[in-house]
Design an enzyme around this catalytic site. Structure first.
Site, PDB file in Angstrom:
ATOM      1  N   TYR A 225     -11.882 -44.276  52.210  1.00 54.11           N
ATOM      2  CA  TYR A 225     -11.405 -45.663  52.161  1.00 54.11           C
ATOM      3  C   TYR A 225     -10.080 -45.809  52.886  1.00 54.11           C
ATOM      4  O   TYR A 225      -9.930 -46.633  53.801  1.00 54.11           O
ATOM      5  CB  TYR A 225     -11.259 -46.123  50.713  1.00 54.11           C
ATOM      6  CG  TYR A 225     -10.347 -47.321  50.557  1.00 54.11           C
ATOM      7  CD1 TYR A 225     -10.665 -48.542  51.156  1.00 54.11           C
ATOM      8  CD2 TYR A 225      -9.162 -47.239  49.824  1.00 54.11           C
ATOM      9  CE1 TYR A 225      -9.819 -49.649  51.040  1.00 54.11           C
ATOM     10  CE2 TYR A 225      -8.325 -48.337  49.702  1.00 54.11           C
ATOM     11  CZ  TYR A 225      -8.661 -49.533  50.301  1.00 54.11           C
ATOM     12  OH  TYR A 225      -7.819 -50.616  50.187  1.00 54.11           O
ATOM     13  N   SER A 226      -9.077 -45.020  52.497  1.00 52.72           N
ATOM     14  CA  SER A 226      -7.755 -45.171  53.097  1.00 52.72           C
ATOM     15  C   SER A 226      -7.747 -44.750  54.562  1.00 52.72           C
ATOM     16  O   SER A 226      -6.983 -45.287  55.370  1.00 52.72           O
ATOM     17  CB  SER A 226      -6.711 -44.383  52.296  1.00 52.72           C
ATOM     18  OG  SER A 226      -7.065 -43.032  52.139  1.00 52.72           O
ATOM     19  N   ALA A 227      -8.622 -43.810  54.933  1.00 52.15           N
ATOM     20  CA  ALA A 227      -8.710 -43.408  56.337  1.00 52.15           C
ATOM     21  C   ALA A 227      -9.226 -44.557  57.202  1.00 52.15           C
ATOM     22  O   ALA A 227      -8.721 -44.798  58.309  1.00 52.15           O
ATOM     23  CB  ALA A 227      -9.620 -42.185  56.483  1.00 52.15           C
TER      24      ALA A 227
ATOM     25  N   ASP B 138     -10.657 -35.060  37.062  1.00 57.18           N
ATOM     26  CA  ASP B 138     -10.005 -35.811  38.140  1.00 57.18           C
ATOM     27  C   ASP B 138     -10.950 -35.995  39.316  1.00 57.18           C
ATOM     28  O   ASP B 138     -11.893 -35.223  39.505  1.00 57.18           O
ATOM     29  CB  ASP B 138      -8.753 -35.064  38.608  1.00 57.18           C
ATOM     30  CG  ASP B 138      -7.724 -35.983  39.255  1.00 57.18           C
ATOM     31  OD1 ASP B 138      -7.979 -37.203  39.335  1.00 57.18           O
ATOM     32  OD2 ASP B 138      -6.660 -35.476  39.661  1.00 57.18           O
TER      33      ASP B 138
ATOM     34  N   TYR C 183      -8.482 -40.426  34.437  1.00 52.74           N
ATOM     35  CA  TYR C 183      -8.560 -39.195  35.212  1.00 52.74           C
ATOM     36  C   TYR C 183      -7.486 -38.190  34.798  1.00 52.74           C
ATOM     37  O   TYR C 183      -6.306 -38.551  34.613  1.00 52.74           O
ATOM     38  CB  TYR C 183      -8.375 -39.496  36.696  1.00 52.74           C
ATOM     39  CG  TYR C 183      -9.595 -40.049  37.394  1.00 52.74           C
ATOM     40  CD1 TYR C 183     -10.834 -39.402  37.315  1.00 52.74           C
ATOM     41  CD2 TYR C 183      -9.503 -41.213  38.160  1.00 52.74           C
ATOM     42  CE1 TYR C 183     -11.946 -39.899  37.977  1.00 52.74           C
ATOM     43  CE2 TYR C 183     -10.614 -41.714  38.833  1.00 52.74           C
ATOM     44  CZ  TYR C 183     -11.832 -41.054  38.730  1.00 52.74           C
ATOM     45  OH  TYR C 183     -12.923 -41.554  39.380  1.00 52.74           O
TER      46      TYR C 183
ATOM     47  N   THR D 215      -3.342 -51.609  52.901  1.00 60.21           N
ATOM     48  CA  THR D 215      -3.083 -50.989  51.601  1.00 60.21           C
ATOM     49  C   THR D 215      -2.025 -49.907  51.709  1.00 60.21           C
ATOM     50  O   THR D 215      -1.860 -49.277  52.773  1.00 60.21           O
ATOM     51  CB  THR D 215      -4.378 -50.371  51.036  1.00 60.21           C
ATOM     52  OG1 THR D 215      -4.083 -49.599  49.865  1.00 60.21           O
ATOM     53  CG2 THR D 215      -5.019 -49.440  52.065  1.00 60.21           C
ATOM     54  N   ASP D 216      -1.340 -49.648  50.600  1.00 59.43           N
ATOM     55  CA  ASP D 216      -0.367 -48.556  50.560  1.00 59.43           C
ATOM     56  C   ASP D 216      -1.045 -47.199  50.658  1.00 59.43           C
ATOM     57  O   ASP D 216      -0.401 -46.190  50.972  1.00 59.43           O
ATOM     58  CB  ASP D 216       0.481 -48.627  49.289  1.00 59.43           C
ATOM     59  CG  ASP D 216      -0.324 -48.442  48.015  1.00 59.43           C
ATOM     60  OD1 ASP D 216      -1.542 -48.713  48.018  1.00 59.43           O
ATOM     61  OD2 ASP D 216       0.270 -48.040  46.988  1.00 59.43           O
ATOM     62  N   GLU D 217      -2.347 -47.136  50.408  1.00 58.24           N
ATOM     63  CA  GLU D 217      -3.039 -45.851  50.403  1.00 58.24           C
ATOM     64  C   GLU D 217      -3.127 -45.213  51.786  1.00 58.24           C
ATOM     65  O   GLU D 217      -3.445 -44.033  51.904  1.00 58.24           O
ATOM     66  CB  GLU D 217      -4.426 -46.010  49.786  1.00 58.24           C
ATOM     67  CG  GLU D 217      -4.367 -46.382  48.312  1.00 58.24           C
ATOM     68  CD  GLU D 217      -5.687 -46.180  47.596  1.00 58.24           C
ATOM     69  OE1 GLU D 217      -6.393 -45.200  47.916  1.00 58.24           O
ATOM     70  OE2 GLU D 217      -6.011 -46.987  46.713  1.00 58.24           O
TER      71      GLU D 217
ATOM     72  N   LYS E 126     -19.787 -61.884  53.260  1.00 56.72           N
ATOM     73  CA  LYS E 126     -21.201 -61.485  53.324  1.00 56.72           C
ATOM     74  C   LYS E 126     -21.853 -61.396  51.949  1.00 56.72           C
ATOM     75  O   LYS E 126     -23.051 -61.131  51.839  1.00 56.72           O
ATOM     76  CB  LYS E 126     -21.344 -60.151  54.055  1.00 56.72           C
ATOM     77  CG  LYS E 126     -20.796 -58.941  53.305  1.00 56.72           C
ATOM     78  CD  LYS E 126     -21.035 -57.663  54.102  1.00 56.72           C
ATOM     79  CE  LYS E 126     -20.521 -56.433  53.350  1.00 56.72           C
ATOM     80  NZ  LYS E 126     -20.755 -55.183  54.118  1.00 56.72           N
ATOM     81  N   LEU E 127     -21.043 -61.607  50.888  1.00 59.46           N
ATOM     82  CA  LEU E 127     -21.532 -61.532  49.511  1.00 59.46           C
ATOM     83  C   LEU E 127     -22.099 -60.152  49.207  1.00 59.46           C
ATOM     84  O   LEU E 127     -23.158 -60.008  48.581  1.00 59.46           O
ATOM     85  CB  LEU E 127     -22.571 -62.614  49.225  1.00 59.46           C
ATOM     86  CG  LEU E 127     -22.063 -64.060  49.336  1.00 59.46           C
ATOM     87  CD1 LEU E 127     -23.175 -65.049  48.999  1.00 59.46           C
ATOM     88  CD2 LEU E 127     -20.851 -64.292  48.446  1.00 59.46           C
TER      89      LEU E 127
ATOM     90  N   LYS F  77      -8.960 -47.757  56.478  1.00 51.64           N
ATOM     91  CA  LYS F  77      -7.923 -48.790  56.515  1.00 51.64           C
ATOM     92  C   LYS F  77      -6.823 -48.408  57.496  1.00 51.64           C
ATOM     93  O   LYS F  77      -6.305 -49.268  58.230  1.00 51.64           O
ATOM     94  CB  LYS F  77      -7.337 -49.017  55.117  1.00 51.64           C
ATOM     95  CG  LYS F  77      -8.294 -49.651  54.134  1.00 51.64           C
ATOM     96  CD  LYS F  77      -8.726 -51.051  54.554  1.00 51.64           C
ATOM     97  CE  LYS F  77      -7.610 -52.071  54.379  1.00 51.64           C
ATOM     98  NZ  LYS F  77      -8.084 -53.448  54.670  1.00 51.64           N
TER      99      LYS F  77
ATOM    100  N   SER G  33     -13.526 -51.435  49.397  1.00 51.96           N
ATOM    101  CA  SER G  33     -12.214 -51.036  48.883  1.00 51.96           C
ATOM    102  C   SER G  33     -12.221 -50.081  47.702  1.00 51.96           C
ATOM    103  O   SER G  33     -11.152 -49.726  47.200  1.00 51.96           O
ATOM    104  CB  SER G  33     -11.423 -52.303  48.477  1.00 51.96           C
ATOM    105  OG  SER G  33     -12.061 -52.972  47.413  1.00 51.96           O
TER     106      SER G  33
ATOM    107  N   GLY H 181      -9.131 -35.669  45.902  1.00 55.11           N
ATOM    108  CA  GLY H 181      -8.127 -36.313  46.745  1.00 55.11           C
ATOM    109  C   GLY H 181      -7.296 -37.376  46.050  1.00 55.11           C
ATOM    110  O   GLY H 181      -6.741 -38.257  46.709  1.00 55.11           O
TER     111      GLY H 181
END
Length: 328
Positions: free
Chosen positions: A148-150, A270, A205, A124-126, A34-35, A152, A83, A273
């Site tokens: 993000y990880s949720a 930091d 961080y 992802t590993d996350e 979708k650019l 994914k 991402s 999460g």
């Protein structure tokens, strides 16, 4: 093979398309993107004339567009995703739209129009969260730490469910942190290289002790190729390099290669999460698909630094406040 690659204008997707066209002369690639943010047409500008390559501007959440393309291909590799963790914290809904509803759209298009399609969903590993000792296997529980990880993790569950209930031929890959050419400048490694080249402070961080396993992007796309060709339906494959480094080690390594002083390092507050350590056990893909990394971190990071220093034309138009501002 006629292959649909979603999100092919992004970092990993564009590297995958380049690899496929270089190594599979009888394959055709359709790139659906979708650019949006993180996509860059310059990533594949030099292959636009390849008759085996077609670009389609469109969103994976657009059922009409996706359905039309699904009818025409043998396989799909889904890279399309929002991402950036920090951006997911400030605007979670964009990640739900792309990472959940977009994947649902792909699955439904396959279910309704072409059940013969092979799907590799790139995750992802996350999704596992952090781990202080040992490494996550494909059977471990999911405990995401960011929007993000949720999202994914949610898309992974959709893929597994549609594979079981509707008979899709789909596999999932989960990789550790990638780096290499064409990575968006906001990410740690390109941001460090760019800021160091400009003589700017390098923000890290907290104390920089968060640990990641760093995977050179070519090793990742070679692993995806193996899953596409030899992976089993409803199986998950972890992809890692066994190159665990703290963020501080990564930055110091880059500064050493660039012959820059470590006084450029600046520690900042930091982020919420922030996973302390991520680590994947990738024995399964090594054992079952005979795929292991080719590059060490030292080799990969040298190639990456060299690429960015030689290709200012690519990253200079992308440099924005997120890159220039002294916070990650």
């Amino acid at each position: 093979m006629r292959l649909l690659v979603t999100g092919g204008m992004g970092f990993i997707g564009s590297n995958f398309i380049r690899y496929v066209l270089e190594n599979h002369k009888d394959w055709e690639v359709i790139n659906l993107d979708k650019l949006g943010y993180g996509s860059n047409p310059a990533n594949l500008k030099d292959i636009e004339g390849d008759e085996r390559y077609t670009f389609v501007k469109g969103d994976i959440a657009d059922f009409k567009v996706v359905s039309k393309l699904i009818k025409e291909v043998d396989a799909v590799v889904n890279f399309a995703a929002e991402s950036h963790v920090d951006r997911s914290i400030s605007n979670p809904y964009a990640f739900i739209e792309s990472n959940v509803l977009g994947v649902y759209t792909i699955l439904e298009a396959i279910r309704k129009f072409n059940l013969e399609v092979r799907l590799v969903h790139v995750s992802t590993d996350e999704v596992y969260g952090d781990i202080l000792e040992g490494s996550f296997t494909e059977n471990d529980r999911l405990m995401p730490s960011s929007p993000y990880s949720a999202t994914k993790a949610a898309s992974d569950m959709l893929v597994l469910e549609w594979t079981r209930t509707y008979g899709l031929n789909a596999s999932i890959t989960r990789c550790t942190n990638n780096y290499g050419p064409y990575q968006f400048p906001e990410k740690l490694i390109p941001k460090t290289i760019i800021r160091a080249s400009m003589g700017l402070k390098i923000p890290i961080y907290d104390t920089g002790q968060n640990v990641r396993d760093w995977l050179y992007v070519e090793d990742h796309v070679r692993a995806i190729e193996a899953v596409l060709l030899k992976g089993e339906a409803r199986e998950i494959y972890n992809i890692s390099a066994g190159e665990e480094k703290t963020n501080l080690e990564v930055v110091k390594t880059i500064l050493r290669i660039m012959e820059k002083d470590e006084n450029l390092i600046e520690f900042v507050e930091d982020r919420p999460g922030h996973d302390l350590r991520s680590s994947l056990d990738s024995w399964k893909i090594t054992r079952d698909l005979k795929r292991r990394p080719k590059y060490s971190f030292e080799e990969g990071i040298k190639k990456t630094v060299e690429w960015y220093l030689k290709n200012e034309w690519w990253w200079k138009p992308l440099v924005n406040e997120k890159v220039l501002h002294p916070t990650p």
